[in-house]
Design a protein around this motif. Sequence first.
Motif, PDB file in Angstrom:
ATOM      1  N   GLU A 163      -4.895 -11.388  -9.310  1.00  0.00           N
ATOM      2  CA  GLU A 163      -6.302 -11.097  -9.076  1.00  0.00           C
ATOM      3  C   GLU A 163      -7.179 -12.328  -9.270  1.00  0.00           C
ATOM      4  OE1 GLU A 163      -7.306  -7.299 -11.329  1.00  0.00           O
ATOM      5  OE2 GLU A 163      -5.253  -7.855 -11.756  1.00  0.00           O
ATOM      6  N   ASP A 214       1.182  -6.139  -9.068  1.00  0.00           N
ATOM      7  CA  ASP A 214       0.320  -5.056  -8.590  1.00  0.00           C
ATOM      8  C   ASP A 214      -1.043  -5.615  -8.234  1.00  0.00           C
ATOM      9  OD1 ASP A 214       2.318  -3.203  -9.085  1.00  0.00           O
ATOM     10  OD2 ASP A 214       1.699  -2.973 -11.184  1.00  0.00           O
ATOM     11  N   HIS A 266      -5.100  -4.632  -7.954  1.00  0.00           N
ATOM     12  CA  HIS A 266      -6.091  -3.632  -8.373  1.00  0.00           C
ATOM     13  C   HIS A 266      -7.400  -3.893  -7.653  1.00  0.00           C
ATOM     14  CE1 HIS A 266      -3.936  -1.880 -11.931  1.00  0.00           C
ATOM     15  NE2 HIS A 266      -3.206  -2.938 -11.694  1.00  0.00           N
ATOM     16  N   THR A 288     -10.815   9.774   5.269  1.00  0.00           N
ATOM     17  CA  THR A 288     -10.072   8.530   5.366  1.00  0.00           C
ATOM     18  C   THR A 288     -11.059   7.383   5.281  1.00  0.00           C
ATOM     19  OG1 THR A 288      -8.545   9.625   6.831  1.00  0.00           O
ATOM     20  CG2 THR A 288      -8.447   7.252   6.781  1.00  0.00           C
ATOM     21  N   LYS A 347      -5.831 -14.131   2.457  1.00  0.00           N
ATOM     22  CA  LYS A 347      -5.587 -13.375   3.675  1.00  0.00           C
ATOM     23  C   LYS A 347      -6.355 -12.073   3.575  1.00  0.00           C
ATOM     24  CE  LYS A 347      -1.160 -12.652   4.783  1.00  0.00           C
ATOM     25  NZ  LYS A 347       0.149 -12.723   5.419  1.00  0.00           N
ATOM     26  N   GLU A 348      -6.968 -11.684   4.701  1.00  0.00           N
ATOM     27  CA  GLU A 348      -7.670 -10.410   4.680  1.00  0.00           C
ATOM     28  C   GLU A 348      -6.716  -9.322   5.144  1.00  0.00           C
ATOM     29  OE1 GLU A 348     -10.843  -9.823   7.373  1.00  0.00           O
ATOM     30  OE2 GLU A 348     -11.809  -8.326   6.111  1.00  0.00           O
ATOM     31  N   ARG A 349      -6.782  -8.196   4.451  1.00  0.00           N
ATOM     32  CA  ARG A 349      -5.870  -7.118   4.776  1.00  0.00           C
ATOM     33  C   ARG A 349      -6.694  -5.837   4.821  1.00  0.00           C
ATOM     34  NH1 ARG A 349      -1.741  -4.959   0.759  1.00  0.00           N
ATOM     35  NH2 ARG A 349      -0.573  -3.535   2.057  1.00  0.00           N
ATOM     36  N   VAL A 350      -6.623  -5.142   5.944  1.00  0.00           N
ATOM     37  CA  VAL A 350      -7.411  -3.916   6.086  1.00  0.00           C
ATOM     38  C   VAL A 350      -6.479  -2.716   5.993  1.00  0.00           C
ATOM     39  CG1 VAL A 350      -8.974  -2.610   7.546  1.00  0.00           C
ATOM     40  CG2 VAL A 350      -9.102  -5.100   7.522  1.00  0.00           C
ATOM     41  N   LEU A 351      -6.806  -1.818   5.102  1.00  0.00           N
ATOM     42  CA  LEU A 351      -5.974  -0.630   4.913  1.00  0.00           C
ATOM     43  C   LEU A 351      -6.805   0.612   5.171  1.00  0.00           C
ATOM     44  CD1 LEU A 351      -4.184  -1.348   1.529  1.00  0.00           C
ATOM     45  CD2 LEU A 351      -3.214  -1.527   3.798  1.00  0.00           C
ATOM     46  N   LYS A 352      -6.164   1.617   5.729  1.00  0.00           N
ATOM     47  CA  LYS A 352      -6.823   2.916   5.832  1.00  0.00           C
ATOM     48  C   LYS A 352      -6.198   3.811   4.774  1.00  0.00           C
ATOM     49  CE  LYS A 352      -8.529   3.359  10.499  1.00  0.00           C
ATOM     50  NZ  LYS A 352      -8.188   3.839  11.846  1.00  0.00           N
ATOM     51  N   VAL A 353      -7.056   4.359   3.948  1.00  0.00           N
ATOM     52  CA  VAL A 353      -6.554   5.113   2.804  1.00  0.00           C
ATOM     53  C   VAL A 353      -7.079   6.536   2.846  1.00  0.00           C
ATOM     54  CG1 VAL A 353      -6.453   5.215   0.291  1.00  0.00           C
ATOM     55  CG2 VAL A 353      -6.559   3.003   1.431  1.00  0.00           C
ATOM     56  N   ASN A 354      -6.184   7.452   2.606  1.00  0.00           N
ATOM     57  CA  ASN A 354      -6.545   8.854   2.528  1.00  0.00           C
ATOM     58  C   ASN A 354      -7.243   9.117   1.195  1.00  0.00           C
ATOM     59  OD1 ASN A 354      -6.559  11.280   3.747  1.00  0.00           O
ATOM     60  ND2 ASN A 354      -4.451  11.828   3.192  1.00  0.00           N
ATOM     61  N   LEU A 372      -1.083   3.359  -4.537  1.00  0.00           N
ATOM     62  CA  LEU A 372      -0.350   3.291  -3.284  1.00  0.00           C
ATOM     63  C   LEU A 372       0.906   2.466  -3.543  1.00  0.00           C
ATOM     64  CD1 LEU A 372      -3.490   2.587  -1.147  1.00  0.00           C
ATOM     65  CD2 LEU A 372      -2.168   4.685  -1.056  1.00  0.00           C
ATOM     66  N   GLN A 426       2.223  -1.188  -1.883  1.00  0.00           N
ATOM     67  CA  GLN A 426       1.167  -1.859  -1.125  1.00  0.00           C
ATOM     68  C   GLN A 426       0.543  -3.021  -1.893  1.00  0.00           C
ATOM     69  OE1 GLN A 426       0.395  -1.300   2.030  1.00  0.00           O
ATOM     70  NE2 GLN A 426       1.896   0.333   2.218  1.00  0.00           N
ATOM     71  N   TYR A 481      -3.510  -0.381  -6.716  1.00  0.00           N
ATOM     72  CA  TYR A 481      -4.274   0.612  -7.469  1.00  0.00           C
ATOM     73  C   TYR A 481      -5.729   0.561  -7.027  1.00  0.00           C
ATOM     74  CZ  TYR A 481      -0.342   1.072 -10.679  1.00  0.00           C
ATOM     75  OH  TYR A 481       0.890   1.324 -11.227  1.00  0.00           O
TER      76      TYR A 481
END
Lengths: 106, 337
Positions: free
Chosen positions: B111, B149, B151, B166, B185-192, B205, B208, B222
């Motif tokens: 982090e 991990d 966070h 979502t 790096k940019e990372r785009v996630l779709k999270v429920n 998750l 991830q 997290y």
Amino acid sequence: MVNRTTDILSGDIIENESSLSLRQLCDACSVHAEYIIDLVNEGIIEPSGVQNTHWCFNGMSIRRVRTARRLQRDLGINLAGIAMVLDLMDEMERMRSRLSLMGDRY
Amino acid sequence: MEYKDYYEIMGVKRDATQDEIKRAYRKLARKYHPDVSKEADAEARFKEVGEAYEVLKDPEKRAAYDQLGANWKNGQDFNAPPGWDAGFEFGGGGYTDGYGGGYSSGGFDAEDASAYSDFFESLFGGGFRQSRTAGGSRRQSGFNAKGSDHHAKILIDLEDAMQGNTRSISLRVPTVDASGHVVNKERVLKVNIPRGIKQGQTIRLAGQGNPGVGEGKPGDLYLQVEFNPHSIYRVDGRDIYLDLPITPWEAALGAKVKVPTPGGIVDMKIKAGSANGSKMRLKGRGIPAGSKSGTAGDLYVILQIETPAAKTDDEKAVYEKMRDTFKSFNPRAKLGV
């Protein structure tokens, strides 16, 4: 560089879990078991179960351990001090949420 | 890139002693520590202070930094002059092993990897990266470890918790590239977002987080859930609070009124003789239960009596009639007047 994922991810809510073992808690917080045992002895986190081989932690412990580790690393607070800071932070959190429930009226 | 005035950031004079710098750091670290401070930019300020201390506590780095001269202003456009660091070698001397303020014992924390500014990296990046590459070289010799991990916080709306939804979240992930440099790096996630989630809960998750080393599994992600403030509702756990303005006659005589709830408009009965500030509970109209065994929250309606202004003669006449009728009513009785 953008790495896009279109899958919708579903996770678990860790606060709902009441069954983290010592090993799982160590993994989740990236700390050694000795550190967790120190925190338990200081009363900073409270597992159920008597022996540490049968300890069960609830999901809230993860955040407490991580906060404890940051306070120690960044501010050089010892364990007794961390226990007190965490308790005071909980108290402040309760007071803040009571204040916000009262809204802007007071 | 912007010049950083580390002395200004730490609030010390350029000729401050090492002890003064340490004291200033301790004080600022307490003030801006993201776990403790509620100031809006606490995290950014904390990192800035940590970076300033990283340089000023280390006599080598401080001397090199001082060599840039005292005429630079914080935020001024800056490029490191060529050969500026001749005669300095960073990464040695035992001062630079501490990460994130010098108290670090647990080594590299993913982090914090993006904690340093471009300015810092351009000046002191060399030694910093060297140590990183040294760690990376273990990769080739068959070293396996689970990834760390990650966070992060995710902001959601009350409506998301009511119905489930979502959400997209964009994460900045520090990654070591082929040449050993750290890049974001940019990372785009779709999270429920599960229905019934509460403020402060954490979604895990699995797999991830950051990639593992060698054949090690990736870490977990997290996400700590925080609610955006809502324009009319306040949330406490699964309970929801709403201020409902009512008229004096609705309070005195009783009435049936419409109440907005996150699940739609409902009718609510106000009892005759309701006082200002009374709390009425609409059971089960809060945030739904998160699991089968859980219980849904309630919606608390807090009555707020609003008195209309008397503008016309008719309206004034009503207030006059009230004055004459309620002769014995003294709201200031408790104040002894």
